[in-house]
Design a protein around this motif. Structure first.
Motif, mmCIF file in Angstrom:
data_model
loop_
_atom_site.group_PDB
_atom_site.id
_atom_site.type_symbol
_atom_site.label_atom_id
_atom_site.label_comp_id
_atom_site.label_asym_id
_atom_site.label_seq_id
_atom_site.Cartn_x
_atom_site.Cartn_y
_atom_site.Cartn_z
ATOM 1 N N GLY B 438 0.795 -1.229 0.000
ATOM 2 C CA GLY B 438 0.000 0.000 0.000
ATOM 3 C C GLY B 438 0.826 1.279 0.000
ATOM 4 O O GLY B 438 0.342 2.345 -0.386
ATOM 5 N N GLU B 439 2.116 1.161 0.382
ATOM 6 C CA GLU B 439 2.949 2.355 0.554
ATOM 7 C C GLU B 439 3.115 3.172 -0.730
ATOM 8 O O GLU B 439 3.166 4.394 -0.707
ATOM 9 N N ARG B 440 3.207 2.504 -1.865
ATOM 10 C CA ARG B 440 3.510 3.233 -3.108
ATOM 11 C C ARG B 440 2.376 3.216 -4.133
ATOM 12 O O ARG B 440 2.560 3.706 -5.247
ATOM 13 N N VAL B 441 1.224 2.640 -3.758
ATOM 14 C CA VAL B 441 0.183 2.495 -4.782
ATOM 15 C C VAL B 441 -0.336 3.829 -5.317
ATOM 16 O O VAL B 441 -0.753 3.924 -6.463
ATOM 17 N N ASP B 442 -0.298 4.873 -4.481
ATOM 18 C CA ASP B 442 -0.815 6.161 -4.951
ATOM 19 C C ASP B 442 0.272 7.033 -5.562
ATOM 20 O O ASP B 442 0.027 8.180 -5.923
ATOM 21 N N ASP B 443 1.477 6.509 -5.619
ATOM 22 C CA ASP B 443 2.589 7.288 -6.161
ATOM 23 C C ASP B 443 3.256 6.468 -7.263
ATOM 24 O O ASP B 443 4.260 5.795 -7.035
ATOM 25 N N PRO B 444 2.654 6.514 -8.466
ATOM 26 C CA PRO B 444 3.164 5.643 -9.534
ATOM 27 C C PRO B 444 4.639 5.858 -9.821
ATOM 28 O O PRO B 444 5.343 4.931 -10.221
ATOM 29 N N PHE B 445 5.136 7.052 -9.591
ATOM 30 C CA PHE B 445 6.541 7.290 -9.900
ATOM 31 C C PHE B 445 7.457 6.581 -8.904
ATOM 32 O O PHE B 445 8.447 5.953 -9.285
ATOM 33 N N ALA B 446 7.094 6.636 -7.608
ATOM 34 C CA ALA B 446 7.873 5.927 -6.584
ATOM 35 C C ALA B 446 7.863 4.435 -6.867
ATOM 36 O O ALA B 446 8.874 3.738 -6.713
ATOM 37 N N MET B 447 6.707 3.933 -7.298
ATOM 38 C CA MET B 447 6.590 2.508 -7.624
ATOM 39 C C MET B 447 7.564 2.143 -8.738
ATOM 40 O O MET B 447 8.277 1.152 -8.664
ATOM 41 N N LYS B 448 7.629 2.982 -9.772
ATOM 42 C CA LYS B 448 8.463 2.671 -10.928
ATOM 43 C C LYS B 448 9.959 2.734 -10.595
ATOM 44 O O LYS B 448 10.766 2.075 -11.236
ATOM 45 N N LEU B 449 10.320 3.509 -9.567
ATOM 46 C CA LEU B 449 11.736 3.600 -9.188
ATOM 47 C C LEU B 449 12.293 2.248 -8.746
ATOM 48 O O LEU B 449 13.497 2.012 -8.811
ATOM 49 N N ALA B 450 11.403 1.359 -8.292
ATOM 50 C CA ALA B 450 11.855 0.030 -7.849
ATOM 51 C C ALA B 450 12.523 -0.735 -8.986
ATOM 52 O O ALA B 450 13.289 -1.662 -8.745
ATOM 53 N N ASP B 451 12.229 -0.345 -10.233
ATOM 54 C CA ASP B 451 12.776 -1.052 -11.400
ATOM 55 C C ASP B 451 13.905 -0.295 -12.092
ATOM 56 O O ASP B 451 14.352 -0.696 -13.166
ATOM 57 N N ILE B 452 14.360 0.781 -11.461
ATOM 58 C CA ILE B 452 15.301 1.661 -12.159
ATOM 59 C C ILE B 452 16.631 0.971 -12.470
ATOM 60 O O ILE B 452 17.277 1.292 -13.470
ATOM 61 N N CYS B 453 17.033 0.001 -11.642
ATOM 62 C CA CYS B 453 18.317 -0.671 -11.869
ATOM 63 C C CYS B 453 18.193 -1.876 -12.801
ATOM 64 O O CYS B 453 19.199 -2.386 -13.300
ATOM 65 N N THR B 454 16.976 -2.346 -13.014
ATOM 66 C CA THR B 454 16.803 -3.562 -13.815
ATOM 67 C C THR B 454 16.394 -3.266 -15.257
ATOM 68 O O THR B 454 16.696 -4.055 -16.159
ATOM 69 N N ILE B 455 15.702 -2.143 -15.471
ATOM 70 C CA ILE B 455 15.212 -1.792 -16.805
ATOM 71 C C ILE B 455 16.322 -1.729 -17.872
ATOM 72 O O ILE B 455 16.133 -2.223 -18.993
ATOM 73 N N PRO B 456 17.498 -1.153 -17.551
ATOM 74 C CA PRO B 456 18.511 -1.019 -18.614
ATOM 75 C C PRO B 456 18.887 -2.343 -19.286
ATOM 76 O O PRO B 456 19.103 -2.373 -20.504
ATOM 77 N N ALA B 457 18.953 -3.446 -18.532
ATOM 78 C CA ALA B 457 19.336 -4.731 -19.134
ATOM 79 C C ALA B 457 18.299 -5.172 -20.168
ATOM 80 O O ALA B 457 18.654 -5.762 -21.189
ATOM 81 N N ASN B 458 17.022 -4.901 -19.905
ATOM 82 C CA ASN B 458 15.993 -5.260 -20.886
ATOM 83 C C ASN B 458 16.128 -4.418 -22.141
ATOM 84 O O ASN B 458 16.002 -4.913 -23.255
ATOM 85 N N LEU B 459 16.379 -3.121 -21.955
ATOM 86 C CA LEU B 459 16.503 -2.243 -23.116
ATOM 87 C C LEU B 459 17.700 -2.652 -23.963
ATOM 88 O O LEU B 459 17.667 -2.557 -25.183
ATOM 89 N N ALA B 460 18.774 -3.119 -23.312
ATOM 90 C CA ALA B 460 19.974 -3.517 -24.045
ATOM 91 C C ALA B 460 19.927 -4.977 -24.475
ATOM 92 O O ALA B 460 20.782 -5.426 -25.244
ATOM 93 N N GLY B 461 18.966 -5.756 -23.959
ATOM 94 C CA GLY B 461 18.824 -7.155 -24.349
ATOM 95 C C GLY B 461 19.823 -8.093 -23.693
ATOM 96 O O GLY B 461 19.942 -9.256 -24.083
ATOM 97 N N ILE B 462 20.550 -7.591 -22.681
ATOM 98 C CA ILE B 462 21.621 -8.398 -22.072
ATOM 99 C C ILE B 462 21.089 -9.206 -20.880
ATOM 100 O O ILE B 462 20.027 -8.902 -20.344
ATOM 101 N N PRO B 463 21.836 -10.244 -20.471
ATOM 102 C CA PRO B 463 21.375 -11.035 -19.327
ATOM 103 C C PRO B 463 21.723 -10.383 -17.992
ATOM 104 O O PRO B 463 22.707 -9.646 -17.892
ATOM 105 N N GLY B 464 20.912 -10.677 -16.984
ATOM 106 C CA GLY B 464 21.167 -10.181 -15.635
ATOM 107 C C GLY B 464 20.691 -11.197 -14.625
ATOM 108 O O GLY B 464 19.759 -11.957 -14.894
ATOM 109 N N ILE B 465 21.364 -11.223 -13.479
ATOM 110 C CA ILE B 465 20.955 -12.149 -12.419
ATOM 111 C C ILE B 465 20.886 -11.373 -11.113
ATOM 112 O O ILE B 465 21.648 -10.419 -10.917
#
Lengths: 96, 511
Positions: B438-465
């Motif tokens: 419930g902490e971030r449901v009303d703040d879509p931007f805060a929610m999206k920050l949780a993925d800020i470190c993982t998104i680049p690998a998808n955009l570049a198509g590279i593997p990540g663990i």
């Protein structure tokens, strides 16, 4: 660029969504906030940059045009919300 | 360790395999242990949309017969797996945690499911996700929220939150997830398990319900790195049914389970440590890098300026692709159709008395689509369809979609440059540990920050663990390792080396 409520209504029509009045209000706010965030991209000069649509160089992938078994019709329509005579039922489109 | 010391459900794939091969346990006993575990904890975790105990016991019995005959069984035979509910399972509900697919029973198996079943794996259920994999906490599920086994008041991450929670709570031996912007790695981080996003194209996506086709990739969530290698061996490879799957040789990932990082070059990109990174997360990640350096690796700070643009690029490209992929939900061939669904989930206006069928002309069919989609999709999905439709619409295409694709090229170049010098890049998987429900449901931007470190690998198509590298207030911290395309073996070697010297993967939530 700021989206008005009318813009939202026309995008909703293109998206085939019948939004409630409340949803239109919320989405106008949310989408405008996201668009502001997208403006950050304009800081970058990309005039000489090719776009990436896909990260691997796959273009056309062909296979031999050979017949093979298809899924049985009864199964294919088994998930249809309304079916009749092995067909999906849709509203009449052609005016009589 | 004898089997009386540890319950079967707590074991890894390789531990269970050893017991099965030694005939110390049967596949049916293993399946029962997991079914009992699900009965004991599932009401608190809520990881599953559908549990399939009868099917699991049937499949396990077949494996036992095969062992009885003296067949040489593979490493996944008799091992219970949970599958994210956006992968098609023949005859078993596949909902994408969306009301629009609440009753959808696929008539074929996804290629990954087919591969696992052929390998003898036992399918124990389908796991909860953010609707159509759109979200970072599993709170966007159209059905219910999944709870993090380490602290039931926090989210499991998302979108593969059900898969990560099920592995962490020992409700399955391993799970499959899908990762479009971090949806395997980020929940793996929040739940303290191992999660791998393979290179784009490594794993067939036939039967994975499409979200953003240039980014989606299937991968494993496991209890340790050895299990990750076992599952990778089973699921990778070219598939004629997925034209985007790569026609390249698949290595034996077990051979990468080598504890050795001497002369390994680690890049530490500073952009992944900004954006409100929790200091305790940062120090755990830096301690992990120091450990690898003490084992003979070299680490160096670098800068990848384009990474700061990852979030806006992703939130243009992913919705654009989703708006196109989700056009298929029209109430005609499967799923919810306005006026016909009698399920109580549609109590709020779902069963309209005004059947659109009665209206003739184009208006009738458009109205059928509009009402069906309005009733079937949740708020996050509608928002993304709207953004995507707008970004692709005439007059705005160049400003948004094309611009995002060009910045995506800059981001790829930054990675290519980094991998000229470094074997791997190491960062936090997410800037924080699991946050409160419930902490971030009303703040879509805060929610999206949780993925800020993982998104680049998808955009570049590279593997990540993502692997566990410590705790903050009893909640797991994730370490992300990224490598050049097709270099999953390097990820497995580095992750395995760290795991052998840390032991965080052995910690269990006290549920």
């Amino acid at each position: 660029m700021k989206l008005t409520r009318e813009d939202i209504e026309s995008v909703a029509y293109l998206s085939r969504l019948e939004l409630s009045e409340e949803e239109k209000d919320t989405l106008t706010g949310h989408i405008n906030r996201l668009l502001e965030n997208f403006e950050k991209l304009q800081e970058l000069d990309t005039s000489e940059v090719e776009p990436t649509s896909h990260v691997v160089p796959v273009f056309n992938v062909f296979r031999k045009d050979e017949p093979r078994p298809s899924l049985p019709v009864e199964e294919v329509i088994s998930n249809g919300p309304q079916v009749e005579d092995n067909c999906f039922v849709v509203p009449r489109v052609v005016e009589t | 360790m004898s089997m009386t010391d540890t319950r079967l459900c707590e074991m890894t794939i390789h531990e269970l395999r050893d017991l099965l091969k030694a005939k110390q346990v049967s596949a049916v006993e293993i399946a029962r242990s997991f079914i009992d575990r699900i009965e004991a904890v599932e009401s608190r975790i809520k990881a599953f949309v559908t549990v399939t105990p009868e099917l699991a016991l049937e499949q396990a019995a077949i494996v036992d017969e095969s062992i009885e005959r003296g067949d040489d069984i593979g490493p996944l035979a008799g091992i219970p797996v949970a599958i994210k509910d956006n992968m098609c399972t023949r005859g078993t509900l596949t909902t994408c945690s969306s009301k629009i697919l609440y009753n959808f029973k696929p008539i074929y198996d996804a290629t990954v499911v087919d591969k696992l079943v052929r390998a003898g794996a036992v399918t124990i259920g389908k796991t909860n996700l953010d609707e159509f994999a759109m979200g970072s906490s599993t709170e966007n599920s159209g059905f219910f929220v999944t709870h993090n086994p380490w602290n039931l008041d926090t989210v499991p991450g998302g979108s593969s939150g059900g898969s990560a929670a099920a592995v962490a709570a020992d409700e399955c031996a391993f799970a499959l997830g899908s990762d479009t912007g971090g949806s395997i790695r980020q929940p793996a981080s929040f739940c303290g398990v191992v999660g791998m996003k393979p290179t784009y194209g490594r794993v067939s996506r036939y039967g994975l319900v499409a979200f953003a086709s240039s980014l989606d990739q299937i991968g494993p969530l496991t209890k340790d790195v050895t299990d990750c290698a076992i599952v990778m061996n089973a699921i990778c490879g070219k598939d004629p049914l997925d034209s985007t799957s790569l026609d390249v040789p698949v290595p034996d990932f077990m051979k990468a389970l080598v504890s050795d990082v001497r002369n390994l070059k680690i890049g530490v990109p500073k952009e992944f440590f900004g954006h409100g990174t929790d200091p305790e997360v940062e120090s755990a990640v830096r301690a992990a890098i120091d450990l690898l350096v003490s084992l003979g690796a070299e680490a160096k700070e670098i800068s990848m300026p384009s990474v700061d643009y990852g979030l806006p690029v992703y939130y243009i490209i992913a919705p654009a692709e989703c708006s196109s992929n989700l056009a298929r939900y029209d109430g005609v061939r499967y799923g919810h159709r306005t006026g016909t669904s009698t399920s109580p989930i549609f109590a709020k206006g779902g069963v309209s008395s005004n059947l659109p069928l009665t209206k003739g002309g184009v208006g009738g069919v458009v109205s059928l689509y509009q009402k069906t989609r309005e009733e079937g999709f949740g708020p996050e999905v509608k928002q993304r369809i709207m953004i995507g439709t707008y970004a692709l619409s005439a007059g705005y295409y160049d400003a948004y979609y094309l611009k995002a694709q060009k910045v995506r090229t800059l981001l790829r170049r930054d990675f290519e440059k980094a991998f000229e010098e470094f074997d791997v890049l190491i960062t936090p998987t997410s800037p924080t540990v699991a946050f409160a429900i419930g902490e971030r449901v009303d703040d879509p931007f805060a929610m999206k920050l949780a993925d800020i470190c993982t998104i680049p690998a998808n955009l570049a198509g590279i593997p990540g663990i993502s692997i566990p590298c410590g705790f903050k207030d009893g909640l797991p911290i994730g370490l992300q390792i990224m490598a050049k395309g097709l270099n999953e073996e390097t990820l497995i070697r580095v992750a395995y080396t760290y795991e052998q010297h840390s032991g965080h993967h052995k910690e269990k939530p006290g549920i």
